[in-house]
Design a protein around this motif. Structure first.
Motif, short mmCIF file in Angstrom:
data_model
loop_
_atom_site.label_atom_id
_atom_site.label_comp_id
_atom_site.label_asym_id
_atom_site.label_seq_id
_atom_site.Cartn_x
_atom_site.Cartn_y
_atom_site.Cartn_z
N TRP A 221 -2.69 -11.81 -2.05
CA TRP A 221 -1.44 -11.78 -2.80
C TRP A 221 -0.41 -10.92 -2.08
O TRP A 221 0.77 -11.28 -1.99
N SER B 255 7.15 -13.47 1.91
CA SER B 255 8.36 -13.80 1.15
C SER B 255 9.43 -12.71 1.24
O SER B 255 10.48 -12.84 0.61
N MET C 285 6.82 -5.83 -9.50
CA MET C 285 8.00 -6.39 -8.86
C MET C 285 9.29 -5.91 -9.53
O MET C 285 10.34 -5.84 -8.90
N HIS D 199 4.72 -0.52 -3.05
CA HIS D 199 5.78 -0.84 -2.10
C HIS D 199 5.78 0.19 -0.96
O HIS D 199 5.67 1.39 -1.20
N GLU E 235 8.85 -9.26 0.57
CA GLU E 235 8.53 -8.04 -0.17
C GLU E 235 7.80 -7.06 0.75
O GLU E 235 7.13 -7.47 1.70
N ASN F 188 1.61 -7.77 -12.21
CA ASN F 188 2.38 -8.19 -11.04
C ASN F 188 3.88 -8.15 -11.32
O ASN F 188 4.67 -7.68 -10.49
N LEU G 186 5.22 -5.00 0.03
CA LEU G 186 4.00 -4.51 -0.60
C LEU G 186 2.94 -4.17 0.44
O LEU G 186 2.93 -4.72 1.55
N THR H 260 0.06 -5.78 5.95
CA THR H 260 -0.60 -5.95 4.66
C THR H 260 -1.47 -4.75 4.31
O THR H 260 -1.42 -4.23 3.19
N ARG I 216 1.00 -12.79 0.90
CA ARG I 216 1.94 -13.83 0.49
C ARG I 216 3.28 -13.22 0.11
O ARG I 216 4.34 -13.77 0.45
N GLN I 217 3.26 -12.09 -0.58
CA GLN I 217 4.50 -11.43 -0.96
C GLN I 217 5.25 -10.89 0.25
O GLN I 217 6.48 -10.97 0.33
N ARG I 218 4.51 -10.37 1.23
CA ARG I 218 5.16 -9.87 2.44
C ARG I 218 5.82 -11.03 3.22
O ARG I 218 6.91 -10.87 3.78
#
Length: 326
Positions: free
Chosen positions: A91, A98, A78, A226, A100, A74, A102, A321, A94-96
């Motif tokens: 995961w 925030s 990043m 990404h 990101e 991970n 991904l 996602t 959650r990153q999107r």
């Protein structure tokens, strides 16, 4: 032949060589850096890709980078040290949330299961009361949460009514084999190895997911990358996905390929056969829209059970996602 003619002929040949070199360079394979656990099951597919040059078939070069833990892959993703890793859509969402970019492309629907030794009195979730249960992945493991969610619909509280032992998958598999656990919820490949050693499934995570609203088998893991990288390298991501698909076709239909992989898998005989069949069951086959719709349903269940510690601040699966080819 005059000196002038020879001179122009040399210049002409030089220009042809330069043009050929440029054409070759423009068609050169793009390198795709894939970060994976050194002894993870993803290596079986990547080994198949490299052995049969399936990446070269689509003008890409798969460059495998090995890591010691999921957290390390991970971090590498990043930091931009790799282009692709394997993780889950939870995961990614959650990153999107925030910020990101991904995205998730389905890799496998293979999931864990609650395993007991053959002859065990445990036949259903209701029989677990007062038992010692091993759980791989920790208290917020998605399979464990889904199993608890299903149990609660039957007025059972697995976490409160049982002794729960959390631990690493290989350690829990060993404890189960040594009869130190009444049941164990483990990752799919460890479950398959247990199955070859006198254990059977009580219920799989996939069964629990369907009981909680999923209409089909949902991809638990996917290739993560990404959006910005995929958009900048459409040939690379398309070639990698096609090579992955070809590897799955080969692994799905050729028993000989599994015999070739046996030293990599570190299994033989019945154990290899069960791993092969469980892997094949996990090859994704559903349209991406169906995958996403079921993931959204399961996200809601997991958000309720795991709360912000698991999903972060978002109440729903983040838009984008699931990756779609542009």
């Amino acid at each position: 032949m005059t000196d002038k003619l020879q001179y122009f002929l040399r210049i002409f040949c030089l220009l042809l060589a330069l043009l050929a070199g440029n054409a070759q360079e423009s068609q050169a394979a793009e390198t795709v850096r894939v970060g994976v656990l050194k002894f993870g099951t993803v290596n079986w597919e990547l080994d198949t890709i490299k052995h049969h040059k399936l990446d070269e078939k689509y003008d890409v070069n798969v460059d495998v980078h090995f890591f010691a833990s999921e957290d390390a892959t991970n971090v590498a993703m990043m930091a931009g040290d790799v282009d692709i890793i394997v993780s889950d859509w939870l995961w990614v969402s959650r990153q999107r949330t925030s910020g990101e970019d991904l995205a998730f492309a389905p890799y496998s629907t293979s999931v864990g299961a609650l395993m007991v030794r053959d002859g065990s009195p445990v036949k259903s979730l209701a029989d677990l009361k007062g038992k010692k249960i091993g759980v791989a992945g920790g208290p917020l493991d998605k399979s464990w949460l889904l199993l608890q969610g299903l149990a609660k619909r039957q007025s059972l509280d697995l976490a409160e009514q049982n002794e729960i032992v959390y631990g690493a998958p290989p350690l829990l598999a060993e404890k189960a084999q040594q009869n130190e656990l009444d049941a164990v919820l483990n990752f799919w490949n460890f479950c398959a190895r247990l199955e070859a050693d006198g254990f059977h499934r009580v219920i799989s995570t996939s069964d629990a997911a369907k009981a909680l609203g999923a209409t089909g088998t949902v991809s638990a893991l996917g290739y993560i990358f990404h959006d910005s990288w995929a958009n900048a390298h459409p040939k690379a991501i398309a070639g990698f996905i096609k090579a992955s698909g070809d590897a799955k076709v080969l692994l799905g239909g050729s028993d000989a390929e599994w015999l070739r992989l046996a030293p990599v898998i570190k299994a033989e005989g019945r154990e290899l056969a069960i791993l092969r069949e469980r892997y094949r069951e996990g090859i994704p086959s559903r349209p991406i829209n169906d995958e996403q719709a079921d993931a959204e349903k399961l996200y809601a269940v997991l958000a309720e059970l795991g709360g912000p510690r698991l999903v972060g601040p978002a109440a729903t699966l983040a838009s984008g996602t699931f990756w779609r080819a542009r």
